[in-house]
Motif scaffolding. Structure first.
Motif, PDB file in Angstrom:
ATOM      1  N   ARG A 144       0.836  -1.205   0.000  1.00  0.00           N
ATOM      2  CA  ARG A 144       0.000   0.000   0.000  1.00  0.00           C
ATOM      3  C   ARG A 144       0.862   1.243   0.000  1.00  0.00           C
ATOM      4  O   ARG A 144       1.979   1.255   0.491  1.00  0.00           O
ATOM      5  CB  ARG A 144      -0.894  -0.010   1.236  1.00  0.00           C
ATOM      6  N   ASP A 157      -0.583   4.813   0.413  1.00  0.00           N
ATOM      7  CA  ASP A 157      -1.069   6.007   1.107  1.00  0.00           C
ATOM      8  C   ASP A 157      -0.734   5.975   2.606  1.00  0.00           C
ATOM      9  O   ASP A 157      -1.261   5.169   3.364  1.00  0.00           O
ATOM     10  CB  ASP A 157      -2.596   6.113   0.917  1.00  0.00           C
ATOM     11  N   ASN A 178      -1.349   8.002   5.099  1.00  0.00           N
ATOM     12  CA  ASN A 178      -2.399   8.311   6.065  1.00  0.00           C
ATOM     13  C   ASN A 178      -3.331   7.126   6.286  1.00  0.00           C
ATOM     14  O   ASN A 178      -3.714   6.831   7.409  1.00  0.00           O
ATOM     15  CB  ASN A 178      -3.210   9.525   5.607  1.00  0.00           C
ATOM     16  N   GLU A 179      -3.663   6.459   5.176  1.00  0.00           N
ATOM     17  CA  GLU A 179      -4.535   5.295   5.302  1.00  0.00           C
ATOM     18  C   GLU A 179      -3.846   4.185   6.072  1.00  0.00           C
ATOM     19  O   GLU A 179      -4.467   3.501   6.888  1.00  0.00           O
ATOM     20  CB  GLU A 179      -4.945   4.790   3.915  1.00  0.00           C
ATOM     21  N   ASP A 191      -4.142   4.861   9.634  1.00  0.00           N
ATOM     22  CA  ASP A 191      -5.471   4.525  10.154  1.00  0.00           C
ATOM     23  C   ASP A 191      -5.595   3.031  10.420  1.00  0.00           C
ATOM     24  O   ASP A 191      -6.120   2.615  11.450  1.00  0.00           O
ATOM     25  CB  ASP A 191      -6.567   4.952   9.157  1.00  0.00           C
ATOM     26  N   THR A 192      -5.095   2.231   9.445  1.00  0.00           N
ATOM     27  CA  THR A 192      -5.164   0.780   9.643  1.00  0.00           C
ATOM     28  C   THR A 192      -4.377   0.381  10.876  1.00  0.00           C
ATOM     29  O   THR A 192      -4.781  -0.483  11.646  1.00  0.00           O
ATOM     30  CB  THR A 192      -4.589   0.051   8.415  1.00  0.00           C
ATOM     31  N   ARG A 209      -4.996  -4.610   4.725  1.00  0.00           N
ATOM     32  CA  ARG A 209      -6.460  -4.452   4.688  1.00  0.00           C
ATOM     33  C   ARG A 209      -7.116  -5.495   3.788  1.00  0.00           C
ATOM     34  O   ARG A 209      -7.734  -5.169   2.767  1.00  0.00           O
ATOM     35  CB  ARG A 209      -6.836  -3.057   4.226  1.00  0.00           C
TER      36      ARG A 209
END
Lengths: 235, 443
Positions: A106, A108, A110-111, A114-115, A154
């Motif tokens: 992955r 990003d 920021n994402e 969050d994960t 994710r």
């Protein structure tokens, strides 16, 4: 359309045929477990689904598309994540770095952050140990780290290979509680276990494997009370 | 918590500058002889090459015995370029440079073309369409024909690309060499020669690595040893191909342009690149390949790609080191690059700590300076005893600190930046805080 459909899978290590015709499917949101004795082909099946092994015959369909020839990298990107047998965490990397490796496909930041927050919510113990080296964790913590790392991509489908292996009974309970929570948050789970009683108690459906073939399938709760299964796997 | 929040690069830079100016000052004021001045350069060059091997073996976990081969390729290919500038052995002063750059362009273009053609896809199509009436080995034979044909065509195109690039580069580079003032042209050529030494070695590393890296770790070590022997034998007979390389007699009349400044500037640049590579997600993935290939693969890491990348970058380091070495004494002999010398970088990285840049730099400088200083310290007639004392020191270090001087630890700027507290995502749950403080103290 099932999330994952495995049709008549045959896998061999050189001349040794590990799997000779396994078929099963997973609907979105389910926990499905494969149980069976040592050498029944459970781990081989998982490794074929995640692309680490190539089948001789048969097909693995993910969301209707064949992934038997897809590279492991692409399979991770498509949403299947494997927590390998024996945990295989990166012992010289910190907990945080191990988790970051899980998000390798992955981009990003920021994402990913969050994960990571979500993973820390499921595994508070990892948050406490986040700057510690993976190799210095206890067995239970390493299993949590391996699962957390698997969640960092994710996935829609999480493949768990023997999560209870070598853990104290109290930790096994904890791990299986977490598996239920992860599933409740929307991740489908394919669980491979030797601890059949535990696996059947959390799973929706189950398949019993014997020497590379599917011999029995059905509702997990029913199998839990099936006399044959009780005799062979539940002692 | 931390008492001092000095950015970690400041002390590292200061140490680097002290060493750099210290040696310059000592030489200018006669504190160290010209001989010692050269030793310091060799020491840093050895560190550069060893850093490359540490990337391959220490960080990526691929045991390679072929590092000296890349060092040799870098040395000879850069020497051909600078010698050409001085003596025009190829006919024109930038001829060797133009050919080498064009050749690399041709090979890279060919490789890119093969990649674009997706031969594996073609093979799969043939397999699928013939599987009903051909056996597996027959299908393989059928696949072989078009693949061979395509490879031959690509090689042909690569040669055409090489010739085309040469036709463009040769007049341009020659005009550049003639047009610039001598001093400027000299430096430009030297930089290009070092770069070329590095890229030639990197390109060969890539080509060698593609098939060999599929082997398991021990087999890979033996195969790379074979590569080093091939390079050595090739160099001994190099006068059959290019007369000016002089084969076993040794290549002479290479300009001695390497100085402490060049060495340190190159070193600083490469160290900067390597440190940032290792701290990137690619670097972490390389380390994960060393830790466990299967786990890395299930994280979505393309293991083969990362092994190739580490091996290529490692080869680049060896090539650049070799290029600097070639211009230090102005003389190259195949025996400098035999397989026994090939163990030097391996000794350095094991001594310094596999997976530690700091350790490699310390051990690289330490080993070279130690061997040379022993020559001075030992009484006359006992100089050869340094190869008794040096192994004893190695044995003792390995017995007492089997993980090497630094293990996998790093110092200063080389350390993994511990993310500042605000960058660590804290979940919103409350009770974690006291336990967190307790556990971070016992780390």
């Amino acid at each position: 359309m099932p999330l994952l459909q495995v049709e008549d899978l045959h896998v061999a290590y050189g001349a040794i045929r590990a799997i000779q015709g396994i078929s099963f499917h997973i609907e979105a949101g389910e926990i499905v477990t494969l149980i069976g004795a040592n050498g029944a082909g459970k781990s081989t099946t998982l490794r074929t689904v995640s692309g680490l092994l190539r089948p001789m015959q048969g097909d693995v369909l993910y969301q209707g598309r064949s992934i038997t020839r897809t590279s492991p990298e692409r399979i991770v990107k498509m949403g299947i994540s494997q927590v390998p047998e024996g945990r295989l965490i990166f012992s010289s990397l910190t907990v945080l770095e191990n988790l970051e490796m899980g998000a390798y496909t992955r981009k990003d930041k920021n994402e990913i952050r969050d994960t990571m927050k979500q993973v820390f919510t499921s595994f508070p113990r990892l948050e406490e140990r986040r700057t510690q080296l993976g190799g210095t964790l206890s067995g239970g913590e390493q299993q949590m780290l391996a699962m957390g790392r698997g969640l960092m991509s994710r996935p829609r489908l999480l493949l768990l290979d023997e999560p209870s292996m070598g853990l104290a009974p109290i930790l096994v309970d904890e791990i299986f509680e977490i598996i239920k929570t992860i599933n409740a948050q929307g991740t489908s789970i394919l669980l491979v276990e030797q601890n059949a009683a535990m696996a059947l108690s959390v799973a929706d459906r189950a398949y019993v494997l014997e020497t590379g073939r599917t011999v029995l399938e059905g509702d997990a709760k029913e199998l839990l009370h099936n006399p044959e299964v009780r005799e062979a796997y539940l002692g | 918590m931390r008492k001092l929040s000095l950015p970690s690069w400041i002390p590292t830079l200061i140490v680097g500058l002290i060493v750099f100016f210290g040696v310059l000052y000592a030489r200018d004021n006669g504190h160290i002889s010209a001989y010692r001045y050269q030793i310091f350069q060799i020491a840093v060059i050895a560190s550069i090459s060893a850093l490359g091997l540490n990337l391959i073996y220490g960080f990526n976990g691929q045991f390679s015995l072929g590092h000296i081969g890349f060092y040799a390729i870098g040395a000879y290919s850069s020497a051909l370029i600078t010698k050409d500038y001085q003596m025009a052995w190829s006919g024109s002063r930038a001829g060797a440079l133009a050919w080498m750059m064009a050749g690399q362009f041709g090979i890279i273009a060919g490789l890119a073309l093969i990649r674009m053609l997706r031969l594996d896809r073609l093979r799969r199509k043939i397999t699928q369409s013939t599987s009903s009436y051909l056996k597996e080995h027959e299908t393989r034979m059928v696949c072989l024909l078009p693949v061979l044909f395509i490879v031959a065509a690509v090689i042909g195109l690569g040669v055409v690309a090489t010739l085309g690039a040469h036709a463009l580069l040769d007049p341009g580079l020659n005009a550049l060499v003639e047009g610039l003032s001598d001093n400027v042209a000299r430096n430009v050529i030297f930089v290009l020669a070092i770069l070329n030494g590095g890229t030639m070695a990197a390109l060969v590393a890539y080509l060698v690595g593609l098939p060999l890296l599929r082997l398991g770790s021990d087999y890979f070590g033996i195969a790379t040893l074979g590569f080093a022997i091939m390079v050595f034998t090739g160099l001994q007979n190099s006068d059959m191909v290019i007369d000016t390389m002089r084969g076993a007699r040794g290549m002479v009349a290479i300009p001695t342009w390497t100085t402490w400044g060049w060495v340190m500037a190159t070193f600083a640049l490469l160290v900067f690149l390597m440190r940032n590579l290792l701290r990137s997600s690619h670097g972490r993935a390389m380390i994960s390949v060393r830790e466990d290939e299967i786990a890395a693969q299930s994280m979505g890491v393309d293991v083969n790609q990362l092994k190739t990348m580490a091996f290529t970058v490692g080869g680049l380091f060896a090539g650049v080191g070799g290029a600097l070495y070639a211009h230090l004494y102005g003389f190259l002999h195949p025996s400098t690059f035999n397989i026994i010398r090939g163990f030097d970088p391996l000794i350095i990285i094991v001594l310094g700590g596999l997976g530690s840049m700091t350790g490699t730099i310390l051990a690289g400088v330490g080993v070279v300076v130690l061997i040379e200083e022993l020559r001075v310290i030992l009484p006359q007639g006992f100089e050869d005893w340094r190869f008794v004392i040096y192994p004893i020191i190695l044995l003792l270090v390995m017995l007492l600190r089997s993980e090497g001087l630094m293990g996998t630890r790093e110092w200063g700027w080389f350390r993994t930046p511990v993310p500042p507290e605000r960058d660590i995502p804290l979940s919103t749950r409350q009770p974690a805080t006291p336990a967190t403080a307790a556990s971070s103290e016992d780390v």
